[in-house]
Each structure stands twice: as structure tokens, then as C-alpha cells.
Design a protein around this motif. Structure first.
Motif, PDB file in Angstrom:
ATOM      1  N   ALA A 175      46.741  45.239  51.147  1.00 47.32           N
ATOM      2  CA  ALA A 175      45.525  44.428  51.059  1.00 47.32           C
ATOM      3  C   ALA A 175      45.291  43.977  49.618  1.00 47.32           C
ATOM      4  N   LYS A 176      45.578  44.866  48.678  1.00 47.35           N
ATOM      5  CA  LYS A 176      45.405  44.509  47.267  1.00 47.35           C
ATOM      6  C   LYS A 176      46.345  43.380  46.888  1.00 47.35           C
ATOM      7  N   GLU A 177      47.611  43.485  47.316  1.00 48.09           N
ATOM      8  CA  GLU A 177      48.600  42.475  46.947  1.00 48.09           C
ATOM      9  C   GLU A 177      48.219  41.109  47.501  1.00 48.09           C
ATOM     10  N   GLU A 178      47.675  41.089  48.730  1.00 51.49           N
ATOM     11  CA  GLU A 178      47.312  39.807  49.330  1.00 51.49           C
ATOM     12  C   GLU A 178      46.191  39.132  48.552  1.00 51.49           C
ATOM     13  N   GLY A 179      45.223  39.914  48.090  1.00 52.73           N
ATOM     14  CA  GLY A 179      44.077  39.335  47.410  1.00 52.73           C
ATOM     15  C   GLY A 179      44.250  39.215  45.907  1.00 52.73           C
ATOM     16  N   GLN A 180      45.415  39.596  45.403  1.00 50.37           N
ATOM     17  CA  GLN A 180      45.609  39.613  43.948  1.00 50.37           C
ATOM     18  C   GLN A 180      45.672  38.203  43.396  1.00 50.37           C
ATOM     19  N   HIS A 181      44.886  37.958  42.360  1.00 52.56           N
ATOM     20  CA  HIS A 181      44.858  36.634  41.747  1.00 52.56           C
ATOM     21  C   HIS A 181      46.133  36.409  40.951  1.00 52.56           C
ATOM     22  N   GLU A 182      46.605  35.173  40.962  1.00 49.33           N
ATOM     23  CA  GLU A 182      47.855  34.849  40.282  1.00 49.33           C
ATOM     24  C   GLU A 182      47.818  35.226  38.800  1.00 49.33           C
ATOM     25  N   SER A 183      46.648  35.115  38.181  1.00 47.38           N
ATOM     26  CA  SER A 183      46.541  35.385  36.752  1.00 47.38           C
ATOM     27  C   SER A 183      46.736  36.858  36.414  1.00 47.38           C
ATOM     28  N   LEU A 184      46.702  37.745  37.412  1.00 48.40           N
ATOM     29  CA  LEU A 184      46.803  39.177  37.152  1.00 48.40           C
ATOM     30  C   LEU A 184      48.213  39.720  37.349  1.00 48.40           C
ATOM     31  N   ARG A 185      49.178  38.823  37.500  1.00 51.65           N
ATOM     32  CA  ARG A 185      50.548  39.272  37.755  1.00 51.65           C
ATOM     33  C   ARG A 185      51.047  40.192  36.641  1.00 51.65           C
ATOM     34  N   TRP A 186      50.818  39.795  35.397  1.00 47.79           N
ATOM     35  CA  TRP A 186      51.264  40.617  34.280  1.00 47.79           C
ATOM     36  C   TRP A 186      50.242  41.688  33.943  1.00 47.79           C
ATOM     37  N   PHE A 187      49.011  41.445  34.278  1.00 46.57           N
ATOM     38  CA  PHE A 187      47.949  42.377  33.904  1.00 46.57           C
ATOM     39  C   PHE A 187      48.002  43.660  34.735  1.00 46.57           C
ATOM     40  N   LYS A 188      48.282  43.531  36.031  1.00 40.27           N
ATOM     41  CA  LYS A 188      48.165  44.677  36.935  1.00 40.27           C
ATOM     42  C   LYS A 188      49.493  45.376  37.228  1.00 40.27           C
ATOM     43  N   HIS A 189      50.595  44.657  37.210  1.00 39.10           N
ATOM     44  CA  HIS A 189      51.852  45.262  37.635  1.00 39.10           C
ATOM     45  C   HIS A 189      52.295  46.363  36.679  1.00 39.10           C
ATOM     46  N   THR A 190      52.805  47.430  37.260  1.00 40.39           N
ATOM     47  CA  THR A 190      53.325  48.538  36.466  1.00 40.39           C
ATOM     48  C   THR A 190      54.738  48.205  36.016  1.00 40.39           C
ATOM     49  N   LEU A 191      54.962  48.257  34.709  1.00 41.77           N
ATOM     50  CA  LEU A 191      56.272  47.953  34.153  1.00 41.77           C
ATOM     51  C   LEU A 191      56.884  49.225  33.586  1.00 41.77           C
ATOM     52  N   PRO A 192      58.220  49.307  33.562  1.00 42.25           N
ATOM     53  CA  PRO A 192      58.848  50.501  32.989  1.00 42.25           C
ATOM     54  C   PRO A 192      58.497  50.637  31.510  1.00 42.25           C
ATOM     55  N   PRO A 193      58.403  51.870  31.008  1.00 40.02           N
ATOM     56  CA  PRO A 193      58.065  52.053  29.589  1.00 40.02           C
ATOM     57  C   PRO A 193      59.118  51.421  28.684  1.00 40.02           C
ATOM     58  N   ARG A 194      58.656  50.831  27.598  1.00 40.81           N
ATOM     59  CA  ARG A 194      59.562  50.174  26.663  1.00 40.81           C
ATOM     60  C   ARG A 194      60.031  51.165  25.596  1.00 40.81           C
ATOM     61  N   LYS A 195      61.269  51.002  25.196  1.00 39.11           N
ATOM     62  CA  LYS A 195      61.801  51.843  24.126  1.00 39.11           C
ATOM     63  C   LYS A 195      61.354  51.295  22.776  1.00 39.11           C
ATOM     64  N   ALA A 196      61.235  52.202  21.820  1.00 42.81           N
ATOM     65  CA  ALA A 196      60.858  51.781  20.471  1.00 42.81           C
ATOM     66  C   ALA A 196      61.940  50.861  19.907  1.00 42.81           C
ATOM     67  N   ALA A 197      61.513  49.854  19.166  1.00 45.27           N
ATOM     68  CA  ALA A 197      62.455  48.876  18.603  1.00 45.27           C
ATOM     69  C   ALA A 197      62.807  49.248  17.170  1.00 45.27           C
TER      70      ALA A 197
END
Length: 337
Positions: free
Chosen positions: A80-102
Motif C-alpha cells: 500500500a505504501k509503494e502504491e501511494g508513494q510520491h515520485e519525488s520520494l524515490r531517493w528520499f525513502k528507499h533504503t540504500l546499501p551503506p556507502r564505503k568511506a572514500a
């Protein structure tokens, strides 16, 4: 006595007659009222029958659509959340893998880019970049940098197009009476990133944030954006005028990014007057990549005469902005059709 008895008898008869007349009138009124009720009911039924068939069909269709949209009890909350998710929140809400230190990069080149003038502010921002997995790239400019044209700034930074030149402004919602900034969907202040060739559209910014918050925080009356006063901007960001940037913000503000930056690579390819001294491939954060998000953009660097280079992808993944159309459509730039 005879006269008194006669008077009482006449009076009782008069009262009984009057009572009978009142009862008769009451019965008439009751029958008339019942008739009116029946007539109204008949009129309503006739009006319902007179309605066009199309209107009745529309009503039935609406009921069907409502039933279709109703979630079944066994549907998961996540779906239900995915269906109602606003396009602008694609990067805001999605869980991404942790980034390594550069890595910090070439120290000699770093000092050269800063004209030999490294400061505590730049060292702090550089450290944050490395912690977030961004290879730090800062460049110091002459003090009259802001007197230059966009083309001159582009050439100095060795950028391909002036579309890569961006700015960060602190916007204030004057209708929000709270000073809190912890709710990204209804904050008093936002850090907004746009390109220099674009102009921020306050009404579009309001619409974007209302939609991102599913209109839970009120309609238009609750939103009215204006540039934050310079003193407030300096206090919140920790940076002065023309030095505001996202990296190293003193107060962690919600970030909004113009959707035009998502198509930066395509727009650069259409630029009719690019920097001929720099190839498009040199503007990639990943060698050989064909992903438009691997394109570099330039932002303020914490000091008036310092600029920070970061790829669109790194910015999205590290700062999780709300992305949307927040600028006027007309651009002060020519494209090759």
C-alpha cells in the motif's frame, strides 16, 4: 338553584361542543399533513425516475471504482505504501546499501586546487565527504568570481556546460509557526538546490512539498515560501552569503533538489555553446558510464571563493533530497534542437 343548575348544564354543553370542534380541526390538520408527506415521497420517486440514464450509469461506475480501490484485508502495508508513494520520494525513502568511506585523494592536487590556502572549514567539509563516500573535490576561485559571466565561471572550473553550475538557498515557510526542522514534509526551513540557469518557483515548491507529505499538513494556506533572511541563513547553515552548501550544514535541514538535475547529462549534450576545452567524458564520476546520474555538478564550498564538485548520484544517495519540479520552465540558455 334551578337557575344555577341550568347555567352549569349550558356551560358544560358549550365546552363539549368546543372540544369536539377542536378535535375535528386537529383531525383535518393530521390528514392534510399525511397527504403532504405522501405527495413529497411521490415527487422524489418521480424525480429519481426522470434522471437520465447516463447519470445513473455514472453513479454505478463510481461505486464500482470505489470498490476496486478498496484494499483487501490480506494486502501488506508495504504494498500500500509503494502504491501511494510520491515520485519525488524515490531517493528520499528507499533504503540504500551503506556507502564505503572514500579516499581523500591526491593531497598535492588538493592544495593546488585551493591555491595553497587550506582552512579548517575546508578540512571539515572534506572529512565529511570522505565519511559519506564522496571523493572530495574543492576548488578556490578569484575573489571577483561572482562578477564573471556563467561562461567564465564554467571555463574556470573546467566544466563542460554552465548547466553544471548550481546554488543552494535556504527557504523559509512563513506560514509555519513552528521553528522545528525535523519533519521533512512540513519544516520551517528547507535547503533548495537549483541550477544557476533556472529560477526558483515558490508556488511549485509549495505544491511539491504538499504532495510529498500527502497533503497531511494543510492546503495552500499553510505554505508560503520566501528566501530566509541572510542572518537566519548564516545561522542555520554556518556559512555566509554565496558560500552556502549542503555538505557540512550546521543545522541538518530537509533538502530539496530540482528535477532538472536528473537530466543534466542529456541537457549538456544539447547545449549549443559548451566548453570546447573540456570533453563530456571528463564530466563523469565513473569512467565509461552511460548513466546520466554520474555527471558532475558544482555547488558552493563553504567559503565565498570555494566551489565543491559532486556527482548527481553521490548527492542523491548521501543527502536524500526530495526531488521535483521547482523552477520556471523558461531557461536562460540555448539548446541545439
Amino acid at each position: 338553584k334551578i337557575m344555577v343548575e341550568q347555567h352549569r348544564s349550558d356551560r358544560g354543553a358549550a365546552l363539549r361542543a368546543r372540544q369536539e370542534r377542536l378535535l375535528a380541526k386537529l383531525g383535518q390538520l393530521q390528514r392534510r399533513l399525511n397527504g403532504l408527506v405522501r405527495r413529497d415521497a411521490n415527487d422524489d420517486g418521480a424525480a429519481e425516475q426522470k434522471k437520465p440514464k447516463k447519470q445513473q450509469q455514472k453513479k454505478q461506475q463510481k461505486k464500482k471504482n470505489k470498490n476496486k480501490n478498496k484494499k483487501k484485508p490480506n494486502d501488506s502495508k508495504e504494498e500500500a505504501k509503494e502504491e501511494g508513494q510520491h515520485e519525488s520520494l524515490r531517493w528520499f525513502k528507499h533504503t540504500l546499501p551503506p556507502r564505503k568511506a572514500a579516499p581523500a585523494g591526491d593531497e598535492q592536487q588538493h592544495v593546488a586546487d585551493l591555491m595553497g590556502k587550506d582552512t579548517d572549514t575546508i578540512r571539515r567539509l572534506r572529512r565529511e565527504c570522505c565519511e559519506r563516500g564522496i571523493v572530495p573535490k574543492f576548488r578556490r576561485t578569484p575573489l571577483d568570481y561572482y562578477d564573471w559571466t556563467l561562461e567564465q565561471r564554467r571555463d574556470y572550473l573546467a566544466a563542460r556546460s554552465k548547466l553544471q553550475l548550481c546554488k543552494t538557498v535556504i527557504m523559509r515557510n512563513n506560514k509555519n509557526k513552528s521553528e522545528a526542522v525535523d519533519n521533512p514534509f512540513y519544516s520551517k526551513y528547507y535547503a533548495v538546490v537549483t541550477q544557476y540557469v533556472d529560477k526558483l518557483h515558490n508556488e511549485k515548491l509549495c505544491r511539491l512539498l504538499r504532495a510529498a507529505g500527502d497533503n497531511k499538513f494543510g492546503g495552500r494556506a499553510k505554505w508560503n515560501f520566501r528566501l530566509a533572511p541572510e542572518a537566519t541563513s548564516d545561522e542555520l547553515s554556518g556559512f555566509g552569503h554565496n558560500a552556502v552548501t549542503i555538505v557540512g550544514l550546521k543545522t541538518r535541514l530537509p533538502v530539496v533538489m530540482s528535477a532538472n538535475l536528473l537530466r543534466l547529462w542529456e541537457d549538456m549534450a544539447r547545449d549549443s555553446s559548451p566548453n570546447a576545452q573540456v570533453t563530456a567524458e571528463q564530466q563523469r564520476s565513473v569512467d565509461g558510464s552511460d548513466d546520466p546520474l554520474d555527471t558532475y555538478m558544482w555547488l558552493g564550498g563553504g567559503e565565498v571563493d570555494v566551489k565543491w564538485r559532486v556527482s548527481v548520484r553521490d548527492f542523491l544517495e548521501c543527502y536524500r533530497p526530495i526531488v521535483g519540479d521547482v523552477t520556471y520552465e523558461e531557461r536562460n540558455i540555448e539548446f541545439n534542437n
